[in-house]
Write a protein that holds these residues in place. Structure first.
Motif, mmCIF file in Angstrom:
data_model
loop_
_atom_site.group_PDB
_atom_site.id
_atom_site.type_symbol
_atom_site.label_atom_id
_atom_site.label_comp_id
_atom_site.label_asym_id
_atom_site.label_seq_id
_atom_site.Cartn_x
_atom_site.Cartn_y
_atom_site.Cartn_z
ATOM 1 N N LEU A 87 5.393 -1.060 -10.485
ATOM 2 C CA LEU A 87 4.804 -2.173 -10.630
ATOM 3 C C LEU A 87 4.090 -2.714 -11.274
ATOM 4 O O LEU A 87 4.258 -3.988 -11.353
ATOM 5 N N LYS A 88 4.798 -2.600 -12.509
ATOM 6 C CA LYS A 88 4.924 -2.941 -14.364
ATOM 7 C C LYS A 88 5.275 -3.451 -14.541
ATOM 8 O O LYS A 88 7.328 -3.650 -13.815
ATOM 9 N N THR A 89 5.736 -4.509 -14.859
ATOM 10 C CA THR A 89 6.883 -5.704 -15.219
ATOM 11 C C THR A 89 6.604 -5.667 -16.725
ATOM 12 O O THR A 89 6.221 -5.321 -17.636
ATOM 13 N N ALA A 90 8.328 -5.826 -17.117
ATOM 14 C CA ALA A 90 9.147 -6.484 -18.205
ATOM 15 C C ALA A 90 7.927 -7.217 -18.904
ATOM 16 O O ALA A 90 8.204 -6.479 -20.148
ATOM 17 N N SER A 91 7.378 -8.368 -18.682
ATOM 18 C CA SER A 91 6.823 -8.655 -19.800
ATOM 19 C C SER A 91 5.169 -8.444 -19.902
ATOM 20 O O SER A 91 4.381 -8.699 -21.031
ATOM 21 N N GLU A 92 4.855 -7.082 -19.490
ATOM 22 C CA GLU A 92 3.196 -6.709 -19.506
ATOM 23 C C GLU A 92 3.354 -5.572 -20.693
ATOM 24 O O GLU A 92 4.671 -4.234 -20.518
ATOM 25 N N GLN A 93 2.494 -5.219 -20.894
ATOM 26 C CA GLN A 93 2.683 -4.225 -21.763
ATOM 27 C C GLN A 93 1.742 -3.068 -21.293
ATOM 28 O O GLN A 93 2.540 -1.810 -20.479
ATOM 29 N N VAL A 94 0.663 -3.049 -20.001
ATOM 30 C CA VAL A 94 0.615 -2.508 -18.944
ATOM 31 C C VAL A 94 -0.072 -2.843 -17.451
ATOM 32 O O VAL A 94 -0.236 -3.955 -17.554
ATOM 33 N N CYS A 95 0.118 -2.132 -17.167
ATOM 34 C CA CYS A 95 -0.315 -2.077 -14.845
ATOM 35 C C CYS A 95 -1.125 -0.554 -14.931
ATOM 36 O O CYS A 95 -0.974 0.018 -15.314
ATOM 37 N N LEU A 96 -2.511 -0.667 -15.295
ATOM 38 C CA LEU A 96 -3.710 0.246 -15.239
ATOM 39 C C LEU A 96 -4.323 0.234 -13.854
ATOM 40 O O LEU A 96 -5.088 -0.403 -12.892
ATOM 41 N N VAL A 97 -4.308 1.314 -13.595
ATOM 42 C CA VAL A 97 -5.468 1.558 -12.075
ATOM 43 C C VAL A 97 -7.305 1.170 -12.811
ATOM 44 O O VAL A 97 -7.180 1.404 -13.803
ATOM 45 N N ALA A 98 -8.243 0.634 -11.418
ATOM 46 C CA ALA A 98 -9.141 1.045 -11.807
ATOM 47 C C ALA A 98 -10.135 1.514 -11.512
ATOM 48 O O ALA A 98 -9.677 2.051 -10.679
ATOM 49 N N PRO A 99 -10.277 2.820 -12.740
ATOM 50 C CA PRO A 99 -11.107 4.066 -12.391
ATOM 51 C C PRO A 99 -12.136 4.297 -11.252
ATOM 52 O O PRO A 99 -13.223 2.989 -11.619
ATOM 53 N N GLY A 100 -12.460 5.083 -10.258
ATOM 54 C CA GLY A 100 -13.725 5.256 -10.026
ATOM 55 C C GLY A 100 -12.965 5.513 -8.310
ATOM 56 O O GLY A 100 -12.560 6.321 -8.243
ATOM 57 N N ARG A 101 -13.107 4.475 -7.949
ATOM 58 C CA ARG A 101 -12.854 4.095 -6.102
ATOM 59 C C ARG A 101 -12.601 3.434 -5.845
ATOM 60 O O ARG A 101 -11.988 1.996 -5.483
ATOM 61 N N GLY A 102 -10.981 3.653 -4.963
ATOM 62 C CA GLY A 102 -10.278 2.641 -3.927
ATOM 63 C C GLY A 102 -10.614 2.933 -2.796
ATOM 64 O O GLY A 102 -11.973 3.121 -2.541
ATOM 65 N N LEU A 103 -10.218 2.080 -1.626
ATOM 66 C CA LEU A 103 -11.049 2.444 -0.617
ATOM 67 C C LEU A 103 -9.433 2.475 0.092
ATOM 68 O O LEU A 103 -8.398 1.604 0.732
ATOM 69 N N VAL A 104 -9.344 2.265 1.802
ATOM 70 C CA VAL A 104 -9.011 2.483 3.092
ATOM 71 C C VAL A 104 -9.754 1.249 4.012
ATOM 72 O O VAL A 104 -10.841 1.468 4.208
ATOM 73 N N THR A 105 -8.946 0.483 3.894
ATOM 74 C CA THR A 105 -9.632 -0.729 5.285
ATOM 75 C C THR A 105 -9.954 -0.089 5.868
ATOM 76 O O THR A 105 -8.761 0.471 6.249
ATOM 77 N N LYS A 106 -10.492 -1.335 7.431
ATOM 78 C CA LYS A 106 -10.595 -1.196 8.973
ATOM 79 C C LYS A 106 -9.260 -0.955 9.480
ATOM 80 O O LYS A 106 -8.782 0.076 10.499
ATOM 81 N N ASP A 107 -8.062 -1.579 8.966
ATOM 82 C CA ASP A 107 -6.382 -1.834 9.254
ATOM 83 C C ASP A 107 -5.850 -0.522 8.927
ATOM 84 O O ASP A 107 -4.171 -0.236 9.023
ATOM 85 N N GLY A 108 -6.334 0.109 7.929
ATOM 86 C CA GLY A 108 -5.493 1.131 7.287
ATOM 87 C C GLY A 108 -4.985 0.807 6.112
ATOM 88 O O GLY A 108 -4.230 1.605 5.434
ATOM 89 N N THR A 109 -4.683 0.022 5.206
ATOM 90 C CA THR A 109 -4.791 -0.299 4.342
ATOM 91 C C THR A 109 -4.996 0.550 3.334
ATOM 92 O O THR A 109 -6.581 0.356 3.168
ATOM 93 N N ILE A 110 -4.809 1.167 2.357
ATOM 94 C CA ILE A 110 -4.992 1.909 1.409
ATOM 95 C C ILE A 110 -4.906 0.849 0.296
ATOM 96 O O ILE A 110 -4.004 0.481 -0.812
ATOM 97 N N VAL A 111 -6.238 0.569 -0.722
ATOM 98 C CA VAL A 111 -6.585 -0.187 -2.263
ATOM 99 C C VAL A 111 -7.089 0.516 -2.848
ATOM 100 O O VAL A 111 -7.815 1.229 -3.236
ATOM 101 N N PHE A 112 -6.131 -0.248 -4.166
ATOM 102 C CA PHE A 112 -6.444 0.125 -5.037
ATOM 103 C C PHE A 112 -6.528 -0.606 -6.378
ATOM 104 O O PHE A 112 -5.377 -1.632 -6.549
ATOM 105 N N PRO A 113 -7.771 -1.136 -7.258
ATOM 106 C CA PRO A 113 -7.838 -2.520 -8.209
ATOM 107 C C PRO A 113 -6.456 -1.773 -9.409
ATOM 108 O O PRO A 113 -6.638 -1.105 -9.820
ATOM 109 N N CYS A 114 -6.248 -2.461 -9.739
ATOM 110 C CA CYS A 114 -5.568 -2.716 -11.055
ATOM 111 C C CYS A 114 -5.810 -3.940 -11.794
ATOM 112 O O CYS A 114 -6.687 -4.639 -11.785
ATOM 113 N N TYR A 115 -4.980 -3.825 -13.429
ATOM 114 C CA TYR A 115 -5.496 -5.054 -13.900
ATOM 115 C C TYR A 115 -4.260 -4.843 -15.113
ATOM 116 O O TYR A 115 -3.364 -3.547 -15.567
#
Length: 330
Positions: free
Chosen positions: A251-279
């Motif tokens: 998921l990281k692009t060639a123009s980025e040094q990093v694409c990192l997960v935001a630590p702690g908790r993701g969530l699963v939405t009401k419709d079942g989508t799994i979500v992890f914040p990143c930066y």
């Protein structure tokens, strides 16, 4: 003088013999045995680690608590040989049982800034059937975004080729002319298989002649991954007791040094989508931006959002879902 000449000759012969020998595998340590604690999931000295940072905790439908953290051994720095420890409790936190979900062991369980890999910043999310997804960052040997100042910065270079296969270097990072596909190594130029090597699902590489037994992320691998950050996904279907083989998310692009997960908790939405914040970050001031990684098919495939509007120079966020389905990142 004759004695000196004999000593010098012997030294020269020894040097020639050493050069002729195959490269030695990285000095690795066996994964610490599973164990137990009381009252807290990790305390100083657990599994031999003096320091734990960056906690994550989730609760399953039956009340089981599952906690994860960086085992930072004898340091608090980023990078340099961190591993992911996970512990679970079925009695409200009175008793805990731990295991290492992510462990490479190329640091001897002590800080090694220049030669060791690092798992860092776990985040967990739980689905309706109590499947736990855990996303962490993985740095190859000697790489860290915020280390002790001696490590290499993650490369602004995509870690995968156009077909989504893991890129590899056969000339110590001068170029990346090889790729990994279904446990075999191939040349980019003609897609020909490189004979004599096999790679398992944890990226351990072995040669048929027995001279190579290491890992693609290690300093002594004959074929090395790009020296950048990687997103490393595993899951548990037994309440955190055991963890699956990993998947690297491309998921990281060639123009980025990093694409990192935001630590702690993701969530699963009401419709079942799994979500992890990143930066993401491309090495330039003001380039750090928040977004999120998500799966709508129970973790079979993953996508990444565009940068969140108005989120310039933001990084580790936490996500909540409002009653109308809106996601808010803080």
């Amino acid at each position: 003088m004759k004695t000196l000449k004999k000593v010098l000759s012997l030294a020269l012969i020894m040097c020639m013999l050493l050069q002729a020998l195959p490269a030695l595998a990285a000095s690795t340590t066996t994964k610490p045995a599973d164990g137990a604690t009381t009252e807290v999931p990790f305390t100083k000295g657990t599994a031999g680690s003096n320091s734990f940072r960056i906690p994550s905790m989730v609760t399953l439908s039956d009340g089981t608590l599952v906690a994860a953290a960086d085992a930072r051994w004898n340091t608090t720095y980023d990078g340099g040989g961190l591993d992911t420890i996970v512990s679970h409790s079925s009695d409200g936190g009175k008793n805990w049982s731990y295991t290492f979900a992510n462990y490479l062991g190329d640091n001897g369980n002590v800080y090694d800034a220049d030669e060791s890999t690092a798992f860092i910043d776990p985040a967990m999310a739980v689905t309706a059937n109590n499947t736990i997804y855990m996303l962490v960052d993985l740095y190859p040997y000697g790489v860290a975004l915020n280390g002790d100042g001696t490590q290499a910065s993650p490369a602004t270079y995509k870690g995968f080729n156009e077909d989504g296969y893991l890129l590899l270097s056969g000339d110590n990072h001068v170029s990346y002319g090889y790729y990994l596909k279904e446990g075999k190594i191939y040349r980019e130029t003609d897609d020909a298989e490189v004979p004599g090597y096999t790679v398992d699902s944890y990226f351990n590489i072995k040669s048929d002649d027995g001279n190579t037994n290491t890992n693609l992320f290690f300093a002594d691998s004959p074929y090395k991954v790009v020296r950048t950050g990687f997103l490393y996904l595993t899951k548990s279907t037994d309440k955190g007791v055991t963890w699956s083989e990993p998947t690297l998310l491309n998921l990281k692009t060639a123009s980025e040094q990093v694409c990192l997960v935001a630590p702690g908790r993701g969530l699963v939405t009401k419709d079942g989508t799994i979500v992890f914040p990143c930066y993401s970050y491309n090495g330039n001031e003001g380039s750090q931006q928040s977004g999120f990684i998500y799966s709508k098919d129970n973790g079979n495939s993953w996508k990444r959002s565009s940068a969140l509007a108005g989120a310039n120079w933001s990084s580790e966020s936490a996500v909540v879902e409002l009653s109308d389905g809106t996601l808010r990142f803080f």
